[in-house]
Design an enzyme around this catalytic site. Sequence first.
Site, mmCIF file in Angstrom:
data_model
loop_
_atom_site.group_PDB
_atom_site.id
_atom_site.type_symbol
_atom_site.label_atom_id
_atom_site.label_comp_id
_atom_site.label_asym_id
_atom_site.label_seq_id
_atom_site.Cartn_x
_atom_site.Cartn_y
_atom_site.Cartn_z
ATOM 1 C CE LYS A 152 0.357 -19.587 -14.787
ATOM 2 N NZ LYS A 152 1.772 -19.644 -14.701
ATOM 3 C CG HIS A 182 1.326 -25.745 -19.091
ATOM 4 N ND1 HIS A 182 1.140 -24.528 -18.501
ATOM 5 C CD2 HIS A 182 2.569 -25.720 -19.621
ATOM 6 C CE1 HIS A 182 2.216 -23.803 -18.659
ATOM 7 N NE2 HIS A 182 3.097 -24.493 -19.331
ATOM 8 C CE LYS A 186 6.554 -28.146 -19.859
ATOM 9 N NZ LYS A 186 6.722 -27.863 -21.287
ATOM 10 C CD GLU A 220 9.011 -18.085 -18.482
ATOM 11 O OE1 GLU A 220 8.100 -18.216 -19.294
ATOM 12 O OE2 GLU A 220 8.891 -17.488 -17.401
ATOM 13 C CG HIS A 244 4.261 -23.867 -13.609
ATOM 14 N ND1 HIS A 244 3.081 -24.508 -13.930
ATOM 15 C CD2 HIS A 244 4.190 -22.660 -14.192
ATOM 16 C CE1 HIS A 244 2.353 -23.711 -14.685
ATOM 17 N NE2 HIS A 244 2.991 -22.581 -14.855
ATOM 18 C CE LYS A 335 7.900 -14.326 -16.582
ATOM 19 N NZ LYS A 335 7.198 -15.356 -17.348
#
Length: 487
Positions: A152, A182, A186, A220, A244, A335
Site C-alpha cells: 500500500k 496486512h 491477522k 494508534e 484497512h 493518531k
Amino acid sequence: MVSRVIPVKPFDLVIFGGTGDLARRKILPGLFRRFIAGQMPSDARIIGAARSDIDAQGFRDMVRQAVSEFGGTLGDKALAEYDELDSFLAQLDYVTIDAMGEQGWSELRSKVRKELVNAFYFSVAPSLFGDIAERLKKHGLADEDSRIVVEKPFGRDLSSAQELNETLASFFKEKQIYRIDHYLGKETVQNLMALRFGNIMFEPLWNANYVDHIQITVAETVGVSGRGAYYDKSGAMRDMVQNHLMQLLCLIAMEPPSQFSSDSVRDEKLKVIRALQPVAPHEIVRGQYDATETTLSYREDAENPRTFTESFIMMKTHIANFRWAGVPFYLRTGKRMSNRASEIAVVFKALPHSIFDSNDHGRNVLSIQLQPDEGITMDMTIKEPGPGGMRLVNVPLDMSFADALGPDADDVPDAYERLIMDVIRGNQTLFMRGDEVEAAWAWTDPIIEDWKARNDVPKPYDSGSMGPLDSQALMQRDGRAWRELKK
Ligand code: NAD
C-alpha cells in the site's frame, strides 16, 4: 493442540527494497519466524534487491541486525537468539539493482531459479511499481507462474488506482498480482470468517433484525512525527479508511461466499463496497491532534501550519442491501489517541421484552480485538452469582488466543508472514483484487472532494484522547456510545 506447519514449495523470493524500513521491520524477521516454524524449505532463497551498494554478506549482516532490532520474542526467547539464524541467513542473497535503470537485472536473472515458485515483492515506493514490472518482463524474469506482491498505498484516488492497475495488467494477469492489506493477514480477521461461517449460531442473527449497529475502531497512540510531510498528503481517510477499515467492514458485512476460495470471497466483499452509501458531511468528524508539553501538534509534525489534512476521522455509513438496511456502521481511526487498540464490535439489539425487573443490564456484544492482543469476546447477560435474588450482570465470555491455544499461540504467524506464505502457495483470498481497490476509491473520492470544495477544517483534539468530542456527540445523537477500548 498440535500445531500443523506444512512447509511450502521451494521458492525464490525477491524483495525489491530489501534494505528498506518495511523489509527490516516486518518482512525479513517474519520470514525468519516461518523458517523457525519449519515452513520455509531448506532450498528456498530470499534475494534482497535494492539500491544500496552492498554484497550478500552485507545484506545478511543487515538482516541479522534487523532480526535483533525488530524481531521481538518467540516463546520466552528473543528471536535473534535462535540457533537457526545462521542457517536462515545462509539462504539469503543480494543484488544491487536500479529499478529505473538497467543495473543489476541480468545478475538477478542469473540468480532466480525458474523451476521454483518465483515471487517478487515490491517493497518500494509505488512510483517504482511500473518500472519494476516492466523490467521483470523485459529481462525474462517473470513468466505466467510468477507472482508479484505490491504494498500500500495502491493509488491515492480512483484514477491513479486505475492507472496503476492498468500498468500492472499490461505485464501480469490478475491472478499473479497480490495487493497486500496486512490487516487481512491477522489471525482474528480470519477468525471472523471462521466464526461467522463455521458456526450455526451467528449467521441467523447477523442482520438488521438483530444487530443494532457495528463499531470499528483502529486507534494508534503514535503521531506522524518523522513522516509528517508524507502523511500530510494522504490523511486518515486515504491512509486507513479506504483500505484497512473498509476491509474489516467487508468481512463483517459480506454475504456467505459459496466456498472459501479467493474469487468467491472477493466477489462478496466487492458487493459490500458497491453497496456502501455516500456519507453526508454532518455524519463525518475530522480531527487534528494538539501539542502536549512533550509532543508536537499535527500541524507541526506535518510541517504545514495551514494543513487541512485529518489525523483522525469518524464517520457513520450505511450499506444499502437487504441484510443491513438501517444498521449504522460507525468507523473511527486516528493518531495520538489514548490507546493503541483495534476493535470491531457487533452490538446486538436490546431484548424485545424483559421478564426481569430491569432491562438495562446490557446488550449482547460480539467484539473482535485485533490489537494489542488478538481475541474475541462475547458479552452475555447472566445471573450475578450468590444470594440476594435475581440480579443480572453482563459479563464477557473471553476467548483470547494466548489462553485458548496455550504454547501453540506462539506459532500463530504474524500478518506479514502469513500473507507471504499465501503468496508462495498461490492463495489470493486474503489479498485485494483490482476491482475491490477501485470500488473503494470510488466511494472515498467524493467524500474527500467535498472537503476540498468546502475547505473543511478538521477539529483539534487533545493528544491522548479518543479524538474530537464531536465524535462522541455524533454517537450520542443516535442514542449510542463508543465502547471503552481495552488498554
Ligand atoms: P524505505 O524508503 O525505507 O525503503 C525503500 C527501499 O527501496 C530501499 O531498500 C531502497 O534501496 C529501495 N529503492 C529506492 N529506490 C530504488 C531504485 N530506484 N531502485 C531499486 N531500489 C530502490 O521504504 P519502506 O518504508 O520500506 O516502504 C516500502 C513500501 O512499503 C512503500 O510502498 C510503503 O508505502 C509501503 N509500506 C511501508 C510500511 C512501513 O511500515 N515502512 C507500511 C506499509 C506500507
